[in-house]
Design a protein around this motif. Structure first.
Motif, PDB file in Angstrom:
ATOM      1  N   MET A  55      90.061  26.335  -3.478  1.00  7.92           N
ATOM      2  CA  MET A  55      91.836  26.569  -3.302  1.00  7.92           C
ATOM      3  C   MET A  55      91.930  26.368  -2.094  1.00  7.92           C
ATOM      4  SD  MET A  55      93.876  30.166  -3.668  1.00  7.92           S
ATOM      5  CE  MET A  55      93.933  30.166  -5.624  1.00  7.92           C
ATOM      6  N   ALA A  56      93.110  25.499  -1.966  1.00  8.87           N
ATOM      7  CA  ALA A  56      93.286  25.022  -0.614  1.00  8.87           C
ATOM      8  C   ALA A  56      94.311  26.012   0.159  1.00  8.87           C
ATOM      9  CB  ALA A  56      94.346  23.723  -0.729  1.00  8.87           C
ATOM     10  N   MET A  57      94.193  26.247   1.572  1.00  9.44           N
ATOM     11  CA  MET A  57      95.081  26.983   2.230  1.00  9.44           C
ATOM     12  C   MET A  57      96.594  26.616   2.305  1.00  9.44           C
ATOM     13  SD  MET A  57      92.695  28.339   5.423  1.00  9.44           S
ATOM     14  CE  MET A  57      93.921  28.897   6.328  1.00  9.44           C
ATOM     15  N   THR A  58      97.355  27.566   2.127  1.00 10.25           N
ATOM     16  CA  THR A  58      98.819  27.318   2.136  1.00 10.25           C
ATOM     17  C   THR A  58      99.209  27.323   3.762  1.00 10.25           C
ATOM     18  OG1 THR A  58      99.500  29.787   2.094  1.00 10.25           O
ATOM     19  CG2 THR A  58      98.965  28.383  -0.225  1.00 10.25           C
ATOM     20  N   GLU A  59     100.452  26.910   3.772  1.00 12.05           N
ATOM     21  CA  GLU A  59     101.220  26.979   5.088  1.00 12.05           C
ATOM     22  C   GLU A  59     101.350  28.433   5.751  1.00 12.05           C
ATOM     23  OE1 GLU A  59     102.560  26.031   8.625  1.00 12.05           O
ATOM     24  OE2 GLU A  59     102.163  24.539   7.261  1.00 12.05           O
ATOM     25  N   GLN A  60     101.583  29.394   4.646  1.00 12.52           N
ATOM     26  CA  GLN A  60     101.724  30.865   4.901  1.00 12.52           C
ATOM     27  C   GLN A  60     100.067  31.428   5.602  1.00 12.52           C
ATOM     28  OE1 GLN A  60     102.757  33.322   1.560  1.00 12.52           O
ATOM     29  NE2 GLN A  60     103.291  35.182   3.069  1.00 12.52           N
ATOM     30  N   ASP A  61      99.160  30.626   4.686  1.00 15.27           N
ATOM     31  CA  ASP A  61      97.785  31.187   4.863  1.00 15.27           C
ATOM     32  C   ASP A  61      97.472  30.791   6.433  1.00 15.27           C
ATOM     33  OD1 ASP A  61      97.355  32.235   2.370  1.00 15.27           O
ATOM     34  OD2 ASP A  61      96.570  30.216   1.797  1.00 15.27           O
ATOM     35  N   HIS A  62      97.767  29.547   6.823  1.00 21.61           N
ATOM     36  CA  HIS A  62      97.753  28.909   8.259  1.00 21.61           C
ATOM     37  C   HIS A  62      98.184  30.137   9.173  1.00 21.61           C
ATOM     38  CE1 HIS A  62      95.245  25.240   7.312  1.00 21.61           C
ATOM     39  NE2 HIS A  62      96.190  25.244   6.314  1.00 21.61           N
ATOM     40  N   GLU A  63      99.625  30.254   8.972  1.00 13.99           N
ATOM     41  CA  GLU A  63     100.281  30.987   9.661  1.00 13.99           C
ATOM     42  C   GLU A  63      99.405  32.797   9.869  1.00 13.99           C
ATOM     43  OE1 GLU A  63     104.394  31.473   8.400  1.00 13.99           O
ATOM     44  OE2 GLU A  63     104.514  29.320   8.489  1.00 13.99           O
ATOM     45  N   ILE A  64      99.166  33.187   8.953  1.00 14.33           N
ATOM     46  CA  ILE A  64      98.515  34.347   9.101  1.00 14.33           C
ATOM     47  C   ILE A  64      96.920  34.236  10.057  1.00 14.33           C
ATOM     48  CG2 ILE A  64      96.978  36.043   7.833  1.00 14.33           C
ATOM     49  CD1 ILE A  64      99.091  35.384   5.449  1.00 14.33           C
ATOM     50  N   VAL A  65      96.528  33.159   9.730  1.00 14.73           N
ATOM     51  CA  VAL A  65      95.022  33.150  10.607  1.00 14.73           C
ATOM     52  C   VAL A  65      95.648  32.770  11.877  1.00 14.73           C
ATOM     53  CG1 VAL A  65      93.464  31.263  10.984  1.00 14.73           C
ATOM     54  CG2 VAL A  65      93.807  31.978   8.870  1.00 14.73           C
ATOM     55  N   GLU A  66      96.689  31.949  12.250  1.00 10.90           N
ATOM     56  CA  GLU A  66      97.033  31.690  13.631  1.00 10.90           C
ATOM     57  C   GLU A  66      97.482  33.109  14.169  1.00 10.90           C
ATOM     58  OE1 GLU A  66     100.179  28.903  13.738  1.00 10.90           O
ATOM     59  OE2 GLU A  66      98.866  27.358  12.778  1.00 10.90           O
ATOM     60  N   LYS A  67      98.136  34.065  13.415  1.00  7.54           N
ATOM     61  CA  LYS A  67      98.501  35.379  14.098  1.00  7.54           C
ATOM     62  C   LYS A  67      97.517  36.184  14.614  1.00  7.54           C
ATOM     63  CE  LYS A  67     103.027  35.533  11.839  1.00  7.54           C
ATOM     64  NZ  LYS A  67     103.828  36.190  10.774  1.00  7.54           N
ATOM     65  N   ILE A  68      96.439  36.273  13.369  1.00  8.15           N
ATOM     66  CA  ILE A  68      95.441  36.959  13.900  1.00  8.15           C
ATOM     67  C   ILE A  68      94.524  36.498  14.950  1.00  8.15           C
ATOM     68  CG2 ILE A  68      93.098  37.642  12.652  1.00  8.15           C
ATOM     69  CD1 ILE A  68      94.360  37.741  10.084  1.00  8.15           C
ATOM     70  N   THR A  69      94.339  35.275  15.122  1.00 15.00           N
ATOM     71  CA  THR A  69      93.782  34.777  16.038  1.00 15.00           C
ATOM     72  C   THR A  69      94.267  34.768  17.491  1.00 15.00           C
ATOM     73  OG1 THR A  69      93.065  32.802  14.924  1.00 15.00           O
ATOM     74  CG2 THR A  69      93.066  32.531  17.336  1.00 15.00           C
ATOM     75  N   ARG A  70      95.748  35.038  17.750  1.00 15.51           N
ATOM     76  CA  ARG A  70      96.309  35.293  19.122  1.00 15.51           C
ATOM     77  C   ARG A  70      96.241  36.928  18.966  1.00 15.51           C
ATOM     78  NH1 ARG A  70     101.093  32.407  16.786  1.00 15.51           N
ATOM     79  NH2 ARG A  70     101.866  34.395  16.090  1.00 15.51           N
ATOM     80  N   VAL A  71      96.209  37.809  18.043  1.00 17.36           N
ATOM     81  CA  VAL A  71      96.188  39.081  18.485  1.00 17.36           C
ATOM     82  C   VAL A  71      94.738  39.710  18.523  1.00 17.36           C
ATOM     83  CG1 VAL A  71      97.047  41.456  17.322  1.00 17.36           C
ATOM     84  CG2 VAL A  71      98.306  39.433  17.061  1.00 17.36           C
ATOM     85  N   LEU A  72      93.835  39.044  17.868  1.00 19.78           N
ATOM     86  CA  LEU A  72      92.395  39.738  17.782  1.00 19.78           C
ATOM     87  C   LEU A  72      91.992  39.933  19.397  1.00 19.78           C
ATOM     88  CD1 LEU A  72      90.365  40.118  15.630  1.00 19.78           C
ATOM     89  CD2 LEU A  72      89.167  37.820  16.164  1.00 19.78           C
ATOM     90  N   PRO A  73      91.966  39.057  20.311  1.00 23.17           N
ATOM     91  CA  PRO A  73      91.513  39.684  21.636  1.00 23.17           C
ATOM     92  C   PRO A  73      92.019  40.787  22.172  1.00 23.17           C
ATOM     93  CG  PRO A  73      92.099  37.261  21.676  1.00 23.17           C
ATOM     94  CD  PRO A  73      92.654  37.661  20.616  1.00 23.17           C
ATOM     95  N   LYS A  74      93.427  41.397  21.804  1.00 27.66           N
ATOM     96  CA  LYS A  74      94.054  42.575  22.125  1.00 27.66           C
ATOM     97  C   LYS A  74      93.828  43.659  21.386  1.00 27.66           C
ATOM     98  CE  LYS A  74      97.886  39.486  23.484  1.00 27.66           C
ATOM     99  NZ  LYS A  74      99.280  38.760  23.167  1.00 27.66           N
ATOM    100  N   MET A  75      93.079  43.410  20.348  1.00 31.67           N
ATOM    101  CA  MET A  75      92.869  44.737  19.318  1.00 31.67           C
ATOM    102  C   MET A  75      91.727  45.399  19.764  1.00 31.67           C
ATOM    103  SD  MET A  75      92.940  42.558  15.632  1.00 31.67           S
ATOM    104  CE  MET A  75      93.076  43.965  14.734  1.00 31.67           C
ATOM    105  N   THR A  76      91.595  46.808  19.583  1.00 23.48           N
ATOM    106  CA  THR A  76      90.837  47.721  19.892  1.00 23.48           C
ATOM    107  C   THR A  76      89.601  47.546  18.887  1.00 23.48           C
ATOM    108  OG1 THR A  76      91.459  49.428  18.180  1.00 23.48           O
ATOM    109  CG2 THR A  76      92.346  49.517  20.625  1.00 23.48           C
ATOM    110  N   GLU A  77      88.530  48.066  19.138  1.00 17.74           N
ATOM    111  CA  GLU A  77      87.277  47.946  18.100  1.00 17.74           C
ATOM    112  C   GLU A  77      87.593  48.607  16.766  1.00 17.74           C
ATOM    113  OE1 GLU A  77      84.509  46.267  18.685  1.00 17.74           O
ATOM    114  OE2 GLU A  77      85.349  45.412  20.373  1.00 17.74           O
ATOM    115  N   LEU A  78      88.339  49.569  16.773  1.00 12.13           N
ATOM    116  CA  LEU A  78      88.769  50.416  15.629  1.00 12.13           C
ATOM    117  C   LEU A  78      89.654  49.241  14.746  1.00 12.13           C
ATOM    118  CD1 LEU A  78      88.633  52.634  13.681  1.00 12.13           C
ATOM    119  CD2 LEU A  78      90.588  53.634  15.029  1.00 12.13           C
TER     120      LEU A  78
END
Length: 63
Positions: free
Chosen positions: A1-24
């Motif tokens: 199954m190919a990733m949709t545009e929405q999937d790519h947007e979600i991955v980009e958002k997670i990638t941006r926020v991940l460094p700021k997230m706490t371990e929990l």
């Protein structure tokens, strides 16, 4: 199954926020992702089983 545009947007958002997230938060995100993977795997295997059952069904006779 190919990733949709929405999937790519979600991955980009997670990638941006991940460094700021706490371990929990990272742990919760990972648990959620693992749950989704299990659901997708289960759905895929159920779909394959359903396809197998369709193949086993006798073909309907034309009138």
């Amino acid at each position: 199954m190919a990733m949709t545009e929405q999937d790519h947007e979600i991955v980009e958002k997670i990638t941006r926020v991940l460094p700021k997230m706490t371990e929990l938060q990272k742990t919760k995100l990972l648990a959620s992702a693992q749950t989704l993977v299990m659901i997708f795997d289960q759905s895929a295997s159920e779909g394959a089983e359903e396809e197998g059952r369709k193949d086993d069904d006798p073909k309907p006779k034309s009138a």
